[in-house]
Design a protein around this motif. Structure first.
Motif, PDB file in Angstrom:
ATOM      1  N   MET A   1      -5.593  11.327  15.880  1.00  0.00           N
ATOM      2  CA  MET A   1      -6.383  10.029  15.454  1.00  0.00           C
ATOM      3  C   MET A   1      -5.943   8.729  15.954  1.00  0.00           C
ATOM      4  N   GLN A   2      -6.502   8.062  16.739  1.00  0.00           N
ATOM      5  CA  GLN A   2      -5.953   6.681  17.127  1.00  0.00           C
ATOM      6  C   GLN A   2      -5.996   5.584  16.084  1.00  0.00           C
ATOM      7  N   PHE A   3      -4.939   4.657  16.093  1.00  0.00           N
ATOM      8  CA  PHE A   3      -5.008   3.749  15.040  1.00  0.00           C
ATOM      9  C   PHE A   3      -5.000   2.308  15.729  1.00  0.00           C
ATOM     10  N   ILE A   4      -5.896   1.651  15.247  1.00  0.00           N
ATOM     11  CA  ILE A   4      -6.092   0.271  15.734  1.00  0.00           C
ATOM     12  C   ILE A   4      -5.884  -0.731  14.767  1.00  0.00           C
ATOM     13  N   LEU A   5      -4.840  -1.750  14.907  1.00  0.00           N
ATOM     14  CA  LEU A   5      -4.582  -2.767  13.998  1.00  0.00           C
ATOM     15  C   LEU A   5      -5.074  -4.149  14.428  1.00  0.00           C
ATOM     16  N   PHE A   6      -6.047  -4.976  13.665  1.00  0.00           N
ATOM     17  CA  PHE A   6      -6.303  -6.290  14.162  1.00  0.00           C
ATOM     18  C   PHE A   6      -5.517  -7.261  13.465  1.00  0.00           C
ATOM     19  N   SER A   7      -5.106  -8.380  14.492  1.00  0.00           N
ATOM     20  CA  SER A   7      -4.434  -9.565  13.824  1.00  0.00           C
ATOM     21  C   SER A   7      -5.476 -10.579  14.141  1.00  0.00           C
ATOM     22  N   LYS A   8      -5.228 -11.809  13.793  1.00  0.00           N
ATOM     23  CA  LYS A   8      -5.920 -12.962  13.820  1.00  0.00           C
ATOM     24  C   LYS A   8      -6.294 -13.331  15.176  1.00  0.00           C
ATOM     25  N   HIS A  74      -9.119   2.682  26.426  1.00  0.00           N
ATOM     26  CA  HIS A  74      -7.897   3.245  25.896  1.00  0.00           C
ATOM     27  C   HIS A  74      -8.026   4.107  24.830  1.00  0.00           C
ATOM     28  N   LEU A  75      -9.508   4.007  24.335  1.00  0.00           N
ATOM     29  CA  LEU A  75      -9.862   5.114  23.252  1.00  0.00           C
ATOM     30  C   LEU A  75     -10.243   6.440  23.625  1.00  0.00           C
ATOM     31  N   THR A  76      -9.196   7.415  23.384  1.00  0.00           N
ATOM     32  CA  THR A  76      -9.496   8.841  23.890  1.00  0.00           C
ATOM     33  C   THR A  76      -9.659   9.901  22.711  1.00  0.00           C
ATOM     34  N   ALA A  77      -9.199   9.548  21.457  1.00  0.00           N
ATOM     35  CA  ALA A  77      -8.955  10.622  20.446  1.00  0.00           C
ATOM     36  C   ALA A  77     -10.641  10.503  19.809  1.00  0.00           C
ATOM     37  N   SER A  78     -10.898  11.802  19.281  1.00  0.00           N
ATOM     38  CA  SER A  78     -11.857  11.998  18.664  1.00  0.00           C
ATOM     39  C   SER A  78     -12.287  11.025  17.582  1.00  0.00           C
ATOM     40  N   ASP A 183     -14.919  -4.429   0.428  1.00  0.00           N
ATOM     41  CA  ASP A 183     -14.482  -3.568   1.641  1.00  0.00           C
ATOM     42  C   ASP A 183     -13.167  -3.983   2.137  1.00  0.00           C
ATOM     43  N   ALA A 184     -12.288  -3.084   2.091  1.00  0.00           N
ATOM     44  CA  ALA A 184     -11.022  -3.395   2.466  1.00  0.00           C
ATOM     45  C   ALA A 184     -10.843  -3.435   3.950  1.00  0.00           C
ATOM     46  N   HIS A 185     -11.746  -3.298   4.687  1.00  0.00           N
ATOM     47  CA  HIS A 185     -11.633  -3.412   6.276  1.00  0.00           C
ATOM     48  C   HIS A 185     -10.804  -2.340   6.951  1.00  0.00           C
ATOM     49  N   MET A 186     -10.686  -1.301   6.425  1.00  0.00           N
ATOM     50  CA  MET A 186     -10.285  -0.261   6.973  1.00  0.00           C
ATOM     51  C   MET A 186     -11.497   0.734   7.294  1.00  0.00           C
ATOM     52  N   TYR A 187     -11.499   1.329   8.536  1.00  0.00           N
ATOM     53  CA  TYR A 187     -12.526   2.190   8.873  1.00  0.00           C
ATOM     54  C   TYR A 187     -12.051   3.283   9.635  1.00  0.00           C
ATOM     55  N   ALA A 188     -12.671   4.547   9.467  1.00  0.00           N
ATOM     56  CA  ALA A 188     -12.596   5.657  10.492  1.00  0.00           C
ATOM     57  C   ALA A 188     -13.857   5.974  11.073  1.00  0.00           C
ATOM     58  N   PHE A 189     -13.858   5.906  12.502  1.00  0.00           N
ATOM     59  CA  PHE A 189     -15.228   6.084  13.183  1.00  0.00           C
ATOM     60  C   PHE A 189     -15.063   7.340  14.095  1.00  0.00           C
TER      61      PHE A 189
END
Length: 432
Positions: A1-8, A74-78, A183-189
C-alpha cells in the motif's frame, strides 16, 4: 500500500515497501526524513521496512484531488492510503488498511466521534470577526452492521432537508443516520477506481467533498457484463431495479467474502451474466482513541492542552506527581506554581510569584515576576515582562511582552512586541 500525506502547501508522497510476516499489519512510527533509507522497526525486530520517500510540490489551489492528479504517475500500488497532514491521532493507519482490504472496498474512510461542542468551520482567527459561522455537520448513513457507507453529506447543515436515494433504502431495508461523526481525512482507495474518477471527473477538486460522495452515490449503479463485455440493460426497468436491489442486499449480507461484490453470476441461456458494483466502507474509531484535526487556532490550543491532559500518552513524556511536565533545566522562582496539565520546557525560566494553569511554555522562554498564564500556549524564545497577564492566547516564537501587558483570547505573531501596559482582547497581533 502506498501512503500519501498532505500538508497545506505541499503534497508528500510516500511509497512504503513492507516485508512482513503474513497476516500482520503494521505502521511506521519513527520520524521519517525526506530521503530514501531503510528503517527497521525497533519494537518488531523480525520486520524490515524499506521506505522510498518522494516530495512533490503542487499549486495550492488545485485541491486534494488535483494534488493526486499531479502525482498520479507515481501511484503504482493496488491500494492508496491518503492522510491529511493536520491529523493528530493515536489510531494506527494499519487498522483502516485492514478493514479496506477485508472488504475489498473501493474507498474506506475513517470516522471519529465529534467533539462534545460539535464540529466547527475553520474561520479567521482574528478576534474582530464577531460573526460566527453556523455549526456544520457531516451527515453519515451506515448499514445496520456499521461497516458500509451508504450516504454522506459533507458539511450539511442539520436544519436543511436531507435527500437519500430510494434505491439504497430498498437495498438495505434500514439505514442509520449519524450526525455525531466527523471525517478524519484519512482514506484508503483502490488505485484503479481512484484513477478512473480522477481522469473522468476533471472538475473534481476535493477528496472529501467531491470524490467520496461520488463513489458513495454510484456504488449501487451496476454495469452488466456478458462474457466480460459491457451490455445495455434493456427491458423492464422495474425488474432491473429489483434485480439490482436484490444483488446489493446479497453483497451486504455476504460482506465477509472479500470479492463477492465484484462478481456474482446467474445463468442466462448458457452464458455467464455478471454485474460489477463496488463497496464504500467506513472505519469508526473507538471513542477511547484520540482523533482531532489541527486546522484552526482554536484547535491548536485545544490539542496542546489535550496532549498535556487527557491525551497525555501522545506526548511521549513522563508526568510528575503533580501531573505536569517541568524539564530538569527549567527554573522556577520563589512561590511560583505550575499547575496540573502544564508543561515548562527546556531552558525556560520563571520569576517569583508566577502562576501557570493548563498551559504550555516552550523552550528558552524568559518570564518575569508576578506573571499569570492561563489556558495559553507560549512557543520558544518568548520574553515576558513583570506583571503580565495572559489568558486563552497563543504567543509565537521570539515575541516580547513588555511589563504589565494584558492579553485575553489573542494570537501574537512571531517576533511581535507588545508595548508596556497595553491591553488586548480578541486580537491577532503580528508584524505588517
Amino acid at each position: 500500500m502506498q501512503f500519501i500525506l498532505f500538508s497545506k502547501k505541499m503534497s508528500f508522497h510516500f511509497s512504503a515497501i513492507l516485508q512482513m510476516e503474513a497476516g500482520i499489519m503494521c505502521s511506521v512510527r519513527q520520524h521519517i526524513a525526506f530521503r530514501e533509507h531503510e528503517c527497521p522497526m525497533q519494537s518488531m525486530p523480525y520486520f524490515r521496512i524499506v521506505i522510498n520517500c518522494m516530495v512533490a510540490a503542487v499549486p495550492e489551489d488545485v485541491g486534494t484531488a488535483g494534488a493526486l492528479r499531479a502525482i498520479a504517475h507515481h501511484l503504482t500500488a493496488s491500494d492508496i492510503l491518503v492522510v491529511s497532514g493536520d491529523l493528530v491521532s493515536d489510531i494506527p493507519p494499519g487498522a483502516l488498511a485492514a478493514v479496506h482490504r477485508q472488504h475489498d472496498a473501493v474507498v474506506t474512510t475513517m470516522l471519529c466521534s465529534a467533539p462534545v461542542s460539535g464540529p466547527t468551520e475553520s474561520v479567521s482567527s482574528g478576534g474582530k470577526d464577531k460573526i460566527k459561522k453556523p455549526r456544520r455537520y457531516n451527515i453519515i448513513g451506515l448499514d445496520p452492521t456499521k461497516q458500509f457507507l451508504l450516504h454522506v453529506a459533507t458539511g450539511a447543515e442539520v436544519e436543511k432537508d436531507i435527500r437519500i436515494q430510494k434505491s439504497i433504502l430498498r437495498a438495505v431495508d434500514q439505514m442509520e443516520i449519524r450526525a455525531d461523526l466527523v471525517d478524519a481525512h484519512m482514506y484508503a482507495f483502490k488505485r484503479s477506481i481512484l484513477q478512473e474518477v480522477l481522469d473522468e471527473k476533471d472538475k473534481f477538486r476535493s477528496l472529501k467533498e467531491d470524490i467520496l460522495p461520488y463513489l458513495v452515490r454510484s456504488q449501487l449503479k451496476s454495469e452488466v457484463l456478458l462474457n466480460d463485455v459491457p451490455q445495455a440493460e434493456n427491458g423492464n426497468e422495474k425488474v432491473n431495479s429489483q434485480n439490482n436491489q436484490a444483488a446489493v442486499s446479497r453483497i451486504l449480507a455476504n460482506a465477509s467474502t472479500p470479492s463477492f461484490h465484484d462478481l456474482y453470476a446467474s445463468s442466462n441461456k448458457g452464458s455467464t451474466l455478471v454485474r460489477r458494483t463496488h463497496k464504500c466502507c467506513a472505519y469508526i474509531a473507538s471513542e477511547s482513541k484520540y482523533c482531532q484535526r489541527l486546522n484552526s487556532i482554536q484547535a491548536f490550543s485545544d490539542i496542546n492542552r489535550d496532549v498535556i491532559g487527557d491525551a497525555s500518552h501522545l506526548s511521549g513524556y513522563s508526568f510528575s506527581a503533580h501531573n505536569n511536565i517541568i524539564h530538569p533545566s527549567g527554573q522556577l522562582g520563589s512561590r511560583t506554581t505550575v499547575g496540573p496539565h502544564c508543561m515548562l520546557w527546556e531552558g525556560s525560566q520563571m520569576g517569583d510569584k508566577c502562576s501557570v494553569k493548563r498551559s504550555v511554555i516552550g523552550r528558552h522562554c524568559r518570564i518575569g515576576s508576578s506573571v499569570k498564564v492561563v489556558n495559553s500556549v507560549i512557543m520558544d524564545h518568548v520574553t515576558i515582562g513583570d506583571g503580565c497577564s495572559i489568558q486563552g492566547s497563543v504567543i509565537c516564537s521570539n515575541a516580547q511582552l513588555q511589563e504589565r501587558s494584558v492579553l485575553k483570547d489573542c494570537q501574537v505573531g512571531a517576533g511581535f512586541v507588545i508595548t508596556a501596559g497595553s491591553e488586548h482582547k480578541g486580537e491577532s497581533l503580528a508584524r505588517k
